[in-house]
Design a protein around this motif. Sequence first.
Motif, PDB file in Angstrom:
ATOM      1  N   LEU A 108      13.040  77.755  58.301  1.00  0.00           N
ATOM      2  CA  LEU A 108      12.387  77.715  59.844  1.00  0.00           C
ATOM      3  C   LEU A 108      11.083  77.599  59.982  1.00  0.00           C
ATOM      4  CD1 LEU A 108      13.230  77.927  62.663  1.00  0.00           C
ATOM      5  CD2 LEU A 108      13.195  80.320  62.371  1.00  0.00           C
ATOM      6  N   VAL A 109      10.298  78.176  59.133  1.00  0.00           N
ATOM      7  CA  VAL A 109       8.721  78.407  59.436  1.00  0.00           C
ATOM      8  C   VAL A 109       8.235  77.103  59.176  1.00  0.00           C
ATOM      9  CG1 VAL A 109       6.622  79.269  58.437  1.00  0.00           C
ATOM     10  CG2 VAL A 109       8.475  80.878  59.268  1.00  0.00           C
ATOM     11  N   LEU A 112       8.777  74.843  62.356  1.00  0.00           N
ATOM     12  CA  LEU A 112       8.267  75.234  63.579  1.00  0.00           C
ATOM     13  C   LEU A 112       7.152  74.423  64.308  1.00  0.00           C
ATOM     14  CD1 LEU A 112       8.380  79.162  63.702  1.00  0.00           C
ATOM     15  CD2 LEU A 112       9.785  77.803  64.972  1.00  0.00           C
ATOM     16  N   PHE A 115       8.635  72.082  66.527  1.00  0.00           N
ATOM     17  CA  PHE A 115       8.875  72.457  67.704  1.00  0.00           C
ATOM     18  C   PHE A 115       7.645  72.894  68.988  1.00  0.00           C
ATOM     19  CE2 PHE A 115       9.751  76.304  70.815  1.00  0.00           C
ATOM     20  CZ  PHE A 115      10.897  75.789  71.507  1.00  0.00           C
ATOM     21  N   ASN A 116       6.725  73.613  68.141  1.00  0.00           N
ATOM     22  CA  ASN A 116       5.403  73.860  68.939  1.00  0.00           C
ATOM     23  C   ASN A 116       4.638  72.615  69.579  1.00  0.00           C
ATOM     24  OD1 ASN A 116       5.773  76.603  68.211  1.00  0.00           O
ATOM     25  ND2 ASN A 116       4.414  76.501  66.280  1.00  0.00           N
ATOM     26  N   ILE A 124       6.369  81.889  70.189  1.00  0.00           N
ATOM     27  CA  ILE A 124       7.619  82.258  69.571  1.00  0.00           C
ATOM     28  C   ILE A 124       7.183  83.503  68.723  1.00  0.00           C
ATOM     29  CG2 ILE A 124       9.183  81.949  67.718  1.00  0.00           C
ATOM     30  CD1 ILE A 124       9.684  80.149  70.263  1.00  0.00           C
ATOM     31  N   LEU A 126       8.935  85.708  65.592  1.00  0.00           N
ATOM     32  CA  LEU A 126      10.184  85.687  64.533  1.00  0.00           C
ATOM     33  C   LEU A 126      10.357  87.203  64.384  1.00  0.00           C
ATOM     34  CD1 LEU A 126       9.539  82.911  62.222  1.00  0.00           C
ATOM     35  CD2 LEU A 126      10.927  82.932  64.362  1.00  0.00           C
ATOM     36  N   PHE A 293      14.873  75.969  72.842  1.00  0.00           N
ATOM     37  CA  PHE A 293      14.808  76.489  71.488  1.00  0.00           C
ATOM     38  C   PHE A 293      16.308  76.269  70.796  1.00  0.00           C
ATOM     39  CE2 PHE A 293      14.600  79.234  67.544  1.00  0.00           C
ATOM     40  CZ  PHE A 293      13.379  78.798  67.244  1.00  0.00           C
TER      41      PHE A 293
END
Length: 309
Positions: A108-109, A112, A115-116, A124, A126, A293
């Motif tokens: 995921l990281v 991201l 997405f950002n 966000i 986490l 998201f």
Amino acid sequence: MTNQPPFDALIAFEAVHRLGSVTAAAKDLGMTQSAVSHRLRRLEDFMGLPLLVRAQGGMRPTAAGEALASGLADLLSGLGELRARCRAAAGNGVLRVGVSAALADYWLVARLPQFNARHPTMPIELIVVESAAQAAHLDLDITIHWLHEGEARETSTQRMLFREHVFPVCHPRLLPRGPLDDPTRIIALPLIHKGTSEDAAGGAEWTWTAWFAHLGLNATPPMGLRCANIATAISAALQGSGVALVRSLLARDALADGHLVRVLPDTWDIPSTKVHLVRWPAALAGDAQVKAFVAWLVEMAGEARAPHN
């Protein structure tokens, strides 16, 4: 005496009732057995009644304990819904996402930033969550769960994400010529075991005993490094400590970068008995941040879907 029950004790009771033992509850909650037992005693002192009794193989609820458990699940769910309604009424804020450490660190990281870039004004946070019990009493807007396939279905508050395969990987220097043509040669390599020696670490596909049977090896897997969780097992494999059994999603980037290699051709892969899904409170079903998201996660899941990948 206060007429408000100790909330942390209710969480401990719910875990013991659900799992059937203090030991399993302590593991699920990330606590010591003595801490769980202490909370149970406080709850029984508050209620003035015994709630659990020892039985063969674990703990069972008394009549009073069963009555408490019958409403406790709805209570915990209701608290999550209450927080969601408050968030929805207050407008957009930090989106709190619950995710396992392994999925965050190894998948995921790294994604991201995409997405950002699309949502630069959406912060966000986490939150590491390793069990459903932990997620139940945290203020989360979205949680990514890893559940047995029978529990995973699409509803108005959850979407399926990933169906993975399990297979062995190692550092390239342990296999300079690539995957083994003869799978029985794996017995000569150092093995990394996941989970405790007493459990199956989530399913038979995580045990080397099951893999040896799968490969037709009539032998006991040699002892090697044992890691409590998959994140540590992958880290050990990346350092060249041995062969680890991994999930396809978590190994995806390391395989693409050449930091890990498959030990066997993908025809030997075993489907995971667990799948990932994303879940959110019903009160946030119309929340713009949650919808954005979740939509992005589903898109990323689509990109990750490929045969044995």
